[in-house]
Enzyme design. Structure first.
Site, PDB file in Angstrom:
ATOM      1  N   GLY A  16      19.734 -35.137   5.017  1.00  0.00           N
ATOM      2  CA  GLY A  16      18.693 -35.140   3.986  1.00  0.00           C
ATOM      3  C   GLY A  16      17.320 -34.900   4.588  1.00  0.00           C
ATOM      4  N   GLY A 116      19.722 -37.933  10.919  1.00  0.00           N
ATOM      5  CA  GLY A 116      20.124 -39.331  10.846  1.00  0.00           C
ATOM      6  C   GLY A 116      21.474 -39.594  11.493  1.00  0.00           C
ATOM      7  N   THR A 119      23.996 -36.538  11.690  1.00  0.00           N
ATOM      8  CA  THR A 119      23.486 -35.530  12.628  1.00  0.00           C
ATOM      9  C   THR A 119      23.693 -35.956  14.077  1.00  0.00           C
ATOM     10  OG1 THR A 119      21.778 -35.008  11.024  1.00  0.00           O
ATOM     11  CG2 THR A 119      21.392 -34.244  13.278  1.00  0.00           C
ATOM     12  N   THR A 139      15.196 -40.667   9.402  1.00  0.00           N
ATOM     13  CA  THR A 139      15.831 -41.120   8.160  1.00  0.00           C
ATOM     14  C   THR A 139      14.914 -42.057   7.385  1.00  0.00           C
ATOM     15  OG1 THR A 139      17.524 -42.560   7.202  1.00  0.00           O
ATOM     16  CG2 THR A 139      17.186 -42.831   9.530  1.00  0.00           C
ATOM     17  N   ASP A 141      16.069 -44.083   5.468  1.00  0.00           N
ATOM     18  CA  ASP A 141      16.853 -45.323   5.339  1.00  0.00           C
ATOM     19  C   ASP A 141      16.635 -46.281   6.513  1.00  0.00           C
ATOM     20  OD1 ASP A 141      17.906 -44.264   3.039  1.00  0.00           O
ATOM     21  OD2 ASP A 141      19.723 -43.525   4.000  1.00  0.00           O
TER      22      ASP A 141
HETATM   23  O1  F6P Z   1      20.295 -40.324   4.046  1.00  0.00           O
HETATM   24  C1  F6P Z   1      19.163 -40.496   3.293  1.00  0.00           C
HETATM   25  C2  F6P Z   1      19.413 -40.537   1.847  1.00  0.00           C
HETATM   26  O2  F6P Z   1      18.115 -40.514   1.380  1.00  0.00           O
HETATM   27  C3  F6P Z   1      20.170 -41.743   1.259  1.00  0.00           C
HETATM   28  O3  F6P Z   1      19.440 -42.901   1.081  1.00  0.00           O
HETATM   29  C4  F6P Z   1      20.676 -41.181  -0.042  1.00  0.00           C
HETATM   30  O4  F6P Z   1      21.735 -41.896  -0.554  1.00  0.00           O
HETATM   31  C5  F6P Z   1      21.063 -39.806   0.354  1.00  0.00           C
HETATM   32  O5  F6P Z   1      20.134 -39.433   1.345  1.00  0.00           O
HETATM   33  C6  F6P Z   1      21.192 -38.833  -0.762  1.00  0.00           C
HETATM   34  O6  F6P Z   1      20.927 -37.537  -0.355  1.00  0.00           O
HETATM   35  P1  F6P Z   1      21.595 -36.192  -0.877  1.00  0.00           P
HETATM   36  O7  F6P Z   1      21.692 -36.266  -2.346  1.00  0.00           O
HETATM   37  O8  F6P Z   1      20.641 -35.156  -0.396  1.00  0.00           O
HETATM   38  O9  F6P Z   1      22.921 -36.063  -0.224  1.00  0.00           O
END
Ligand code: F6P
Length: 361
Positions: A16, A116, A119, A139, A141
């Site tokens: 992400g 994250g 990766t 990340t 998160d």
């Molecule tokens: O990994 C980061 C994050 O923001 C998570 O908190 C979230 O659940 C996820 O990405 C969702 O991302 P995508 O819809 O891009 O897969």
């Protein structure tokens, strides 16, 4: 200064997007080019571009004016090459073989992967295959092991906190329970920090299974004190005590079948338990978008610069981390496949309890 070990390296962003990715790319590339005269191959769309051979040399100008920009100039994807066994019909190679082929074709001495958990886990597996990998922790998160903080987190906390601040007006004016859902499937760092910063009355995170009755009691106590509104911060991975006893597969299936996200369920349950009107706001991708905070810009730059120095020394198979204010490389095997969750005795959690925040337990 001796000859740098690396002459040419590839760089990609994967998973992400998060604020600070461009600052990190700039940090690595500028240092590598100006300090060591290295050649930088920018790989598009994360590991997908690495498989498909989408890469080109980037001139120093490519890294100008990107420090403050959100997203990633390289593009990203959630491609997991070790979970993909689709053979390329033209070459007859698997994704991993294709990656090794492109690494050789571009003449790479190393590959910098910015992302994250997924990766850096892929980075570790590629290192096992003989590639020279350096990882950078990104990340929102904040759930990467072995580093106190990952870039992107601080910006996401700021965005979520501002949203909570704004929700206070409606909560207060309408005497409502305002429920805000933030990201964080497995770890509740974002919910915890934004919840404390925004003065959330209730904070629900995946690490602490909630009982709706405990939350309802807390909200009724607030009402008895004359506080007719409440702010409830819910991480997307928050779960009830009942769910915490389920095996992983059943839980995942149940969540997949749930036609709405967790905040809506909590809202319904709280309305039933308290009789108070509630409203939901799901922050979603707003938390990942836009300009990084100055803190994230500095952090991402520092991580990037450290990675360039590691390239020059040939310090591979590691992710750059920040531990007690010190930047250091930690072996990828210590990070791969792990998730840093909020410990129940974490000082921020404890401090939340001290000021009366309800964590649903
Ligand atoms: O990994 C980061 C994050 O923001 C998570 O908190 C979230 O659940 C996820 O990405 C969702 O991302 P995508 O819809 O891009 O897969």
């Amino acid at each position: 200064m001796g000859e740098p070990v690396v002459k040419t390296f590839g760089i990609l962003t994967s998973g992400g997007d998060a604020p600070g990715l461009n600052a990190a790319i700039r940090g690595v590339a500028r240092t590598a080019i100006t300090q060591y005269g290295m050649k930088v191959i920018g790989i598009e769309e994360g590991y997908r571009g690495l498989i498909q051979g989408k890469g080109k040399e980037l001139a120093p100008e490519s890294f100008s004016g990107i420090l403050t920009r959100g997203g990633t100039i390289l593009g990203t994807s959630r491609e997991k090459p070790f979970k993909n066994d689709e053979i390329n019909p033209d070459t007859g190679l698997t994704p991993v073989q294709q990656i090794k082929e492109n690494y050789k074709k571009w003449g790479l001495d190393a590959l910098v992967v910015i992302g994250g958990n997924g990766t850096n886990t892929t980075g570790y597996l590629l290192a096992q295959e003989g590639l020279n990998i350096i990882g950078l922790p990104k990340t929102i998160d904040n759930d990467l092991e072995c580093t106190d903080v990952s870039f992107g987190f601080h910006t996401a906390v700021s965005v979520a906190t501002e949203a909570i601040d704004r929700l206070h007006s409606t909560a207060h004016s309408h005497n409502r329970i305002m429920i805000i859902e933030v990201m964080g499937h497995k770890a509740g760092w974002l919910g915890l920090y934004a919840g404390i910063a925004g003065g959330g009355d209730v904070v629900l995170i995946p690490e602490i299974p909630y009982h709706i009755d405990s939350i309802a009691t807390h909200l009724k106590e607030r009402q008895a004190e004359g506080k007719n509104f409440s702010i409830v911060v819910v991480a997307e991975g928050a779960l009830s005590e009942e769910e915490s006893f389920m095996d992983k597969k059943t839980f995942k299936q149940q969540r997949k079948e749930m036609p709405y996200s967790i905040a809506y369920r909590v809202a319904r349950e709280l309305e039933e338990a308290t009789g108070l009107e509630s409203r939901v706001t799901v922050l979603g991708y707003l938390q990942r978008g836009g300009t990084p905070t100055p803190y994230d810009r500095v952090l991402a730059t520092q991580f990037g610069v450290a990675a360039a120095h590691m390239l020059s020394r040939g310090e591979f198979g590691k992710m750059v981390t920040l531990v007690n204010g010190k930047l250091e490389g930690v072996p990828l095997e210590k990070i791969a496949g792990k998730t840093k969750r909020v410990p129940l005795d974490h000082p921020t959690l404890v401090c939340g309890r001290e000021v009366g925040t309800c964590f649903g337990d």
